[in-house]
Design an enzyme around this catalytic site. Structure first.
Site, short mmCIF file in Angstrom:
data_model
loop_
_atom_site.label_atom_id
_atom_site.label_comp_id
_atom_site.label_asym_id
_atom_site.label_seq_id
_atom_site.Cartn_x
_atom_site.Cartn_y
_atom_site.Cartn_z
N SER A 194 5.01 -0.72 7.36
CA SER A 194 4.73 0.69 7.11
C SER A 194 3.85 1.29 8.21
O SER A 194 4.25 1.33 9.37
CB SER A 194 4.11 0.84 5.72
N ASP A 364 14.67 2.62 0.46
CA ASP A 364 13.31 2.98 0.84
C ASP A 364 13.19 4.50 0.91
O ASP A 364 13.88 5.15 1.69
CB ASP A 364 12.97 2.37 2.20
N HIS A 397 10.60 0.03 -0.16
CA HIS A 397 9.44 -0.11 0.71
C HIS A 397 8.56 -1.32 0.39
O HIS A 397 8.10 -2.03 1.29
CB HIS A 397 8.60 1.17 0.62
#
Length: 422
Positions: A194, A364, A397
């Site tokens: 991320s 995601d 994610h």
């Protein structure tokens, strides 16, 4: 891409107040599954998270050593005075002494290095790498649990929190990579998740660390956010969340501040409020994230960051351009950058010979596949033998860092990639 005009300077006082009210409500709800923890376990997240860990207990004693691994605590001080913590797992549980290839793990926003250590040794990347012969180093970004100190500033001061992720590009990541390089006499591999990928990409695009790292594995790579589909993230960005809160003098963005968690409990008692699904709503429908993994995660996370960093991420979504922090007023940008708009980070400037592994998911909602596609387009000139791209249609994610099946689907591929360049 042309930048939008500075129209938000004309917002009225009443409009700002409306924004602030909306923002605070969204922030309260966006603390993922706090109410779920409260309802299932009868405790407040504020007491379950950081306060449950004594200040003298580091990541080694808390998470690593109980599994039988050797672990070391390290510290490094950035040029701007932040004292950062790193945990080192120099070898696996059953390995003897010897020189091993170092790898540095960098977490995302609103979490810390604990995210690499929350599962079992068979599930968590840090342990898997150690058991597969790597010398593992775990980074903790400024402002998080074990990286809260500064040579002169107090974390309760606004000056302490006066930074954005630009400062992680310029200060934190280079200092930690250099520290690992110096202590091991080897270039480390890098793994980011991320925000950790965003910092790495920005650094590489400016020529930083290219000669200090062997390769980078980027899980849910973030370079663009224009196609983000998470409803909570979009609301935060579109309401100018960061600018509104910054204007009120809130420099620390702490998702579990006591006033916030108290209101969450009230909101989650309201008929029709489904706090159980907030993790899914915020990150997408994760493929192998079971209830046990979520509960363990919520014992230790989330962590604070600077409001300025949240502003910067919101700007990336709203502008559709990956650039340095926008100070809004053109004269402020002129003072900082010598131009009225902040300079853009150009992903196509990443050296084509630097080895990259990109892994992203079809579900995601933060690192949307369309945005990852833009990044891949920027890397069109990359050497084909130095770029590996993995697409997992069912993954979202959080699967990439705390998913129970990430080893089989992702981590084995990361290790194979690293071994090509050892």
């Amino acid at each position: 891409m042309p930048r939008r005009p500075h129209a938000r300077l004309s917002m009225s006082c009443a409009a700002w107040h409306a924004v602030v009210a909306a923002v605070l409500t969204i922030i309260f709800c966006s603390c993922l599954a706090e109410a779920r923890v409260h309802q299932s376990h009868g405790g407040s997240l504020a007491t379950r998270r950081r306060d449950v860990v004594p200040g003298s207990v580091g990541g080694c004693a808390l998470a690593v050593e109980p599994f039988g691994y050797l672990c070391e605590e390290h510290e490094v001080t950035t040029v701007d005075g932040y004292i950062l913590s790193l945990q080192r797992i120099p070898r696996g549980r059953h390995a003897g002494a010897g020189v091993r290839q170092p790898v540095l793990l960098q977490h995302g926003v609103l979490v810390d290095g604990m995210t690499w250590l929350l599962g079992s040794p068979e599930e968590s990347l840090a342990y898997i790498l150690a058991d597969r012969g790597f010398d593992v180093w775990i980074a903790n970004t400024r402002g998080t649990r074990w990286s809260k100190r500064h040579v002169s500033l107090d974390p309760s001061s606004q000056d302490y929190w006066n930074w954005s992720w630009d400062d992680l590009v310029v200060n934190d990541m280079p200092k930690m990579v250099d520290y690992v390089y110096t202590h091991t006499a080897q270039k480390p591999h890098f793994v980011g998740h991320s925000l950790g990928t965003l910092v790495a990409l920005a650094a590489l695009s400016e020529g930083r660390l290219v000669d200090k790292m062997k390769s980078a594995a980027l899980l849910t790579p973030v370079a663009y956010l224009a196609h983000m589909t998470t409803p909570l993230g979009i609301l935060l960005a579109k309401t100018f969340v960061g600018e509104a809160i910054s204007g009120l003098g809130v420099a620390e963005f702490d998702p579990v501040a006591p006033a916030v968690t108290s209101l969450i409990k009230e909101l989650c008692r309201h008929p029709g409020t489904n706090c159980y699904d907030l993790l899914r709503d915020f990150t997408g429908k994760n493929y192998c994230l079971n209830n046990s993994a979520v509960d363990v995660f919520l014992n230790y996370e989330p962590q604070p960051t600077s409001t300025k960093t949240m502003v910067h991420l919101a700007q990336t979504f709203r502008d559709g351009v990956l650039s340095k922090y926008d100070y809004i007023w053109p004269n402020r940008n002129e003072e900082k950058y010598g131009q009225p708009d902040p300079p853009a980070y150009n992903m196509s400037n990443i050296p084509s010979t630097f080895p990259l592994f990109l892994s992203y998911g079809g579900r995601d909602e933060l690192a949307d596949p369309a945005d990852v596609g833009l990044l891949i387009g920027d890397l069109i000139g990359h050497d084909s033998d130095k770029l590996t791209v993995q697409y997992l249609e069912q993954f979202a994610h959080a699967d990439f860092v705390i998913g129970t099946c990430a080893k089989d689907y992702i981590y084995n591929g990361v290790i194979s990639f690293f071994n090509r360049f050892n």
